[in-house]
Write an enzyme that holds these catalytic residues in place. Structure first.
Site, PDB file in Angstrom:
ATOM      1  N   CYS A 198       0.855  -1.178   0.000  1.00  0.00           N
ATOM      2  CA  CYS A 198       0.000   0.000   0.000  1.00  0.00           C
ATOM      3  C   CYS A 198       0.884   1.217   0.000  1.00  0.00           C
ATOM      4  CB  CYS A 198      -0.942   0.025   1.190  1.00  0.00           C
ATOM      5  SG  CYS A 198      -0.112   0.424   2.702  1.00  0.00           S
TER       6      CYS A 198
ATOM      7  N   ASP B  43       2.458  34.853 -24.798  1.00  0.00           N
ATOM      8  CA  ASP B  43       3.478  35.508 -25.601  1.00  0.00           C
ATOM      9  C   ASP B  43       2.898  35.671 -27.014  1.00  0.00           C
ATOM     10  OD1 ASP B  43       6.109  36.139 -26.698  1.00  0.00           O
ATOM     11  OD2 ASP B  43       6.001  34.115 -27.534  1.00  0.00           O
TER      12      ASP B  43
ATOM     13  N   ASP C 126       7.120  30.360 -25.909  1.00  0.00           N
ATOM     14  CA  ASP C 126       7.914  29.438 -26.728  1.00  0.00           C
ATOM     15  C   ASP C 126       9.387  29.782 -26.772  1.00  0.00           C
ATOM     16  OD1 ASP C 126       7.497  31.809 -28.193  1.00  0.00           O
ATOM     17  OD2 ASP C 126       8.106  30.744 -30.005  1.00  0.00           O
TER      18      ASP C 126
HETATM   19  P1  ADP Z   1       8.545  38.844 -28.664  1.00  0.00           P
HETATM   20  O1  ADP Z   1       8.206  39.183 -27.251  1.00  0.00           O
HETATM   21  O2  ADP Z   1       7.396  39.220 -29.579  1.00  0.00           O
HETATM   22  O3  ADP Z   1       8.981  37.419 -28.856  1.00  0.00           O
HETATM   23  P2  ADP Z   1      11.257  40.071 -28.697  1.00  0.00           P
HETATM   24  O4  ADP Z   1      11.368  40.451 -27.283  1.00  0.00           O
HETATM   25  O5  ADP Z   1      12.128  38.968 -29.170  1.00  0.00           O
HETATM   26  O6  ADP Z   1       9.736  39.825 -29.153  1.00  0.00           O
HETATM   27  O7  ADP Z   1      11.568  41.341 -29.597  1.00  0.00           O
HETATM   28  C1  ADP Z   1      10.881  42.574 -29.380  1.00  0.00           C
HETATM   29  C2  ADP Z   1      11.120  43.567 -30.485  1.00  0.00           C
HETATM   30  O8  ADP Z   1      12.502  43.871 -30.606  1.00  0.00           O
HETATM   31  C3  ADP Z   1      10.718  43.093 -31.856  1.00  0.00           C
HETATM   32  O9  ADP Z   1       9.365  43.290 -32.096  1.00  0.00           O
HETATM   33  C4  ADP Z   1      11.582  43.972 -32.768  1.00  0.00           C
HETATM   34  O10 ADP Z   1      11.011  45.235 -32.905  1.00  0.00           O
HETATM   35  C5  ADP Z   1      12.858  44.106 -31.966  1.00  0.00           C
HETATM   36  N1  ADP Z   1      13.879  43.132 -32.371  1.00  0.00           N
HETATM   37  C6  ADP Z   1      14.331  42.081 -31.655  1.00  0.00           C
HETATM   38  N2  ADP Z   1      15.261  41.395 -32.341  1.00  0.00           N
HETATM   39  C7  ADP Z   1      15.378  42.001 -33.541  1.00  0.00           C
HETATM   40  C8  ADP Z   1      16.171  41.774 -34.722  1.00  0.00           C
HETATM   41  N3  ADP Z   1      17.021  40.749 -34.808  1.00  0.00           N
HETATM   42  N4  ADP Z   1      16.029  42.621 -35.746  1.00  0.00           N
HETATM   43  C9  ADP Z   1      15.180  43.639 -35.682  1.00  0.00           C
HETATM   44  N5  ADP Z   1      14.411  43.907 -34.622  1.00  0.00           N
HETATM   45  C10 ADP Z   1      14.500  43.124 -33.567  1.00  0.00           C
HETATM   46 MG    MG Z   2       7.921  34.213 -28.645  1.00  0.00          MG
END
Ligand code: ADP
Ligand code: MG
Length: 744
Positions: free
Chosen positions: A20, A430, A628
């Site tokens: 048990c 997200d 994700d």
């Molecule tokens: P989320 O929360 O939507 O997953 P992130 O935090 O990864 O987004 O990114 C937020 C913002 O930062 C994006 O919407 C973009 O404006 C800018 N950003 C992030 N990485 C890049 C990149 N490699 N090139 C251009 N803009 C970027």
């Molecule tokens: Mg994301």
């Protein structure tokens, strides 16, 4: 999907001979004292132990030895502790068969003898004088007591040796009292009422309960067996230039495997040559076959459809995706929900308390009602109070709940996740990759200096080093235009903002408005271009060359098919749904609006996501976070329940308490529903387990006797106990029929 740390190893060890849940507690305590054992969870319902240990200090076999020393049988996963060979699953199956047939034999003997003892005990009803002979009764009762009921003695002794008491203790005390009292009457040639029938019938009934329990436990863990059944036994590999068929366990990482049409893919790997489509529905739940060509990854246990191809093995044995899923489910089924810990601690106080109540009952009745009455009451109390169903109540439900989840592509990593999921009142989602497909495409290009191709070339050159989905969109656009990115220096990714690098002497920036502001790039002149794009839900990336805006690129991501439906389902369940994103306010609101989400947290930097969750929690909310990305991991950990999307990054999958393998956002609602249903069943089970025990203890002690003349016969007490176990186990089997689709 690895969820153990580098140094420690996790093993799942099968255990036989637990009588048990108290046994489970005893073994758990023993294991925790073993040197090198970091964490041990023993589960009575799944009959296994999940042990985390330091491989430098101890081994799987040493842990199994400790279980054997505590008086149980242990079976380790690879090879075998008992050197019988075969796989873990085969082994468990064989043991189960042996256990059931031994139980059945016991039960037949016990039932036959109990019937005879019963007939012999009532000479005034049945005139079979031979059976009523005290010597014959004693002989038959002795066999039932010590042969049929030997497991109870072994169990009680094991408990005693481990300085604890369990339901076996209660059964042994109760039936031994009845047996030895009657035996001494016979041996001393004295007159008085005998209780041989009571002891024998009680033992038989409890055995009957255990027999049903054993069958039910086997059925309830079907989910694991189904998953294990997906494995293939053989693989065709190329060795010394020839195709040879070998056992799948002998495939090594790096070997080349040949897969023909209609065959199962044996292990995980990467396609080297050939093309085909593969049915991956058993792992991902995605019913559309996935096309495979050179460079694509394939998953072991999925089915190749038409073409044939060769691939290189990357994960074999216990490292394959399937093995890891099986392990996660096993661990989850073996883990305890907080509600279970309560039940455990209650039952550890319960047994000693019952012994005291039984003795007090005897002492109370003996002076006024005499020995027979007081003694019957004592035996009844001991028997009715067996906390057997109590120990089964939670684990069976958790096992079936996680099993239903696994079959529907919802991996629940443990009882705690299952228990807390339904308590969440705020669901934070997200945006990118969770509500949207995470595969944005370039939709609009505005170049202010030079042509569109020049702008894309600038952008692609700096984005080449980034793994962000936005970077991928821009790279794809460059590829479409046959633009090769230029080589850059000093690349830097500013998380949540953008990227920067140098091309020759020019400093190039690509990112959002905040990023431009940080770098003193003025963009107000271009607001007329930017704003309408954002209002359409597009993400605008500004490209700057030496602090001057060179142009803007808009990317848009399509929302997942089920996102709006999932939001609606969650709202209908009374949940507050919020969207959290690093994207700008306007874009975020535009996307939220199409999905029916009214609350948006936008422009949240990756490092702040967890803090936002914490804020919600300090306002008194229970928060579920769905995400994700790597940037979601801290928030997933901070939330009361983290739900990771299966297509997400490894970090997210490791952090989430629940993983949605199909990456279907609708499964968020299904997980919550499943959690709610499972907890409802656990509560029902606990009620039934306790109701019988607690409500009937006073009756057994004779509380109703003075007013109504009602006493509980010990045999009826044993029957009630068996029924409570069967109710609980039956409830688990009803759960198995529960369909998650029903809520759509
Ligand atoms: P989320 O929360 O939507 O997953 P992130 O935090 O990864 O987004 O990114 C937020 C913002 O930062 C994006 O919407 C973009 O404006 C800018 N950003 C992030 N990485 C890049 C990149 N490699 N090139 C251009 N803009 C970027
Ligand atoms: Mg994301």
């Amino acid at each position: 999907m690895k969820n153990n740390t580098q140094r420690n190893k996790t093993s799942v060890i099968g255990i036989f001979g637990m009588h048990c849940s108290t046994c489970a507690g005893t073994i758990e305590k023993k294991l925790k004292k073993e040197p090198g054992v970091i964490l041990a969870r023993v589960n009575y319902a799944t009959e296994n132990a999940v042990v985390d240990f330091d491989p430098e200090k101890t081994s799987e076999n040493a842990v199994a030895d400790a279980i054997t020393r505590a008086g149980y049988k242990a079976i380790v996963q690879n090879g075998s502790h008992e050197n019988k060979g075969g796989t873990h699953a085969d082994h468990m199956k064989e043991m189960k068969k042996e256990e059931l047939s031994a139980l059945r034999k016991n039960l037949y003997v016990g039932a036959a003898l109990s019937a005879l003892i019963f007939i012999g005990s009532f000479p005034e009803w049945f005139s079979v004088s031979l059976l009523s002979h005290p010597g014959v009764l004693l002989a038959m009762a002795t066999i039932v007591q010590f042969w049929t009921g030997r497991d109870f003695y072994v169990g009680a002794w094991t408990a005693l040796r481990n300085k604890s008491a369990d339901m076996n203790t209660l059964i042994v005390l109760g039936t031994s009292a009845a047996y030895f009292y009657s035996a001494s009457l016979v041996l001393l040639g004295m007159r008085g009422s005998m209780y041989f029938d009571t002891a024998a019938v009680i033992i038989t009934l409890i055995l009957l309960g255990r027999y049903f329990e054993a069958i039910a436990k086997g059925r309830a863990s079907d989910a694991i067996k189904k998953l294990m059944g997906l494995r293939t036994k053989t693989a065709t590999v190329i060795r010394k230039g020839k195709q040879v068929i070998i056992d799948v366990d002998e495939v090594k990482v790096g070997e080349v495997i040949v897969v023909k049409p209609g065959e199962k893919i044996p292990v995980d790997g990467v396609v080297l040559s050939g093309e085909s489509s593969v049915d991956e529905s058993m792992i991902t739940g995605e019913s559309m076959p996935a096309g495979k060509k050179k460079g694509d990854t394939v998953i072991g246990a999925t089915i190749n459809k038409f073409g044939s191809f060769r691939f290189r093995a990357t994960n074999v044995g216990t490292d394959t995706m399937l093995s890891q899923i099986v392990r996660l489910v096993e661990e989850a089924q073996g883990s305890k929900a907080p509600i279970q810990r309560l039940a455990d601690s209650v039952s550890s106080y319960f047994v000693p308390a019952v012994i005291v109540i039984a003795l007090a009952t005897f002492a109370f009745w003996y002076p006024s009602m005499g020995f027979t009455f007081a003694f019957t009451a004592l035996v009844s109390v001991l028997i009715i109070a067996c906390p057997c169903a109590l120990g089964l109540a939670t684990p069976t439900a958790i096992m079936v709940g996680t099993g239903i989840g696994a079959q529907n592509g919802i991996l629940i990593k443990g009882g705690e996740a299952l228990e807390t999921a339904h308590k969440a009142d705020v669901i934070v989602m997200d945006k990118t990759g969770t509500l949207t497909k995470g595969k944005p495409e370039v939709t609009d290009i505005f170049s202010y200096v030079g042509g569109n191709d020049t702008l894309i070339s600038l952008a692609a050159s700096v984005e080449a080093g980034s793994e962000h989905p936005i970077a991928e969109a821009i790279m794809n656009e460059a590829r479409k235009r046959s633009i090769r990115p230029k080589s850059v220096s000093g690349f830097f990714a500013h998380s949540g903002k953008g990227v920067s690098a140098r091309i020759g002497k020019d400093r190039i920036l690509a990112g959002n408005a905040g990023f431009m502001k940080d770098n003193a790039v003025k963009i107000t002149k271009y607001d007329n271009d930017i704003m309408p794009l954002e209002q359409e839900g597009k993400t605008v990336i500004v490209i700057a060359k030496n602090a001057e805006v060179a142009g803007i690129i808009a990317v848009a991501d399509t929302v997942k098919e089920n996102s709006a439906k999932a939001v609606a389902a969650l709202k209908k369940m009374g949940k507050r749904v919020m969207m959290m994103t690093g994207d700008n306010e306007r874009t975020a609101h535009a996307v939220a609006q199409t999905l029916g989400i009214d609350e948006v947290m936008a422009e949240v930097l990756p490092g702040d996501k967890a803090a936002r969750i914490k804020k919600l929690q300090s306002d008194g909310h229970k928060v579920a976070m769905v995400g994700d990305g790597i940037n979601d991991a801290p928030a997933l950990a901070q939330a009361d329940i983290g739900i990771a999307i299966g297509s997400g990054t490894d970090v997210a999958l490791e952090t989430g308490g629940i993983v949605l393998i199909k990456s279907d956002i609708m499964d968020v609602a299904r997980s919550i529903e499943l959690s709610k249903y499972t907890i409802k069943k656990i509560r029902q089970n606990l009620f039934w387990a306790f109701a019988y025990n607690v409500a009937l203890i006073p009756v057994a002690a004779g509380a109703l006797y003075p007013a109504y003349g009602i006493m509980l016969d010990p045999v009826i007490a044993a029957g009630a106990m068996a029924i409570s176990s069967i109710t609980v186990v039956g409830n688990a089997l009803i759960m198995k029929k529960h369909s998650l689709r029903s809520m759509e």
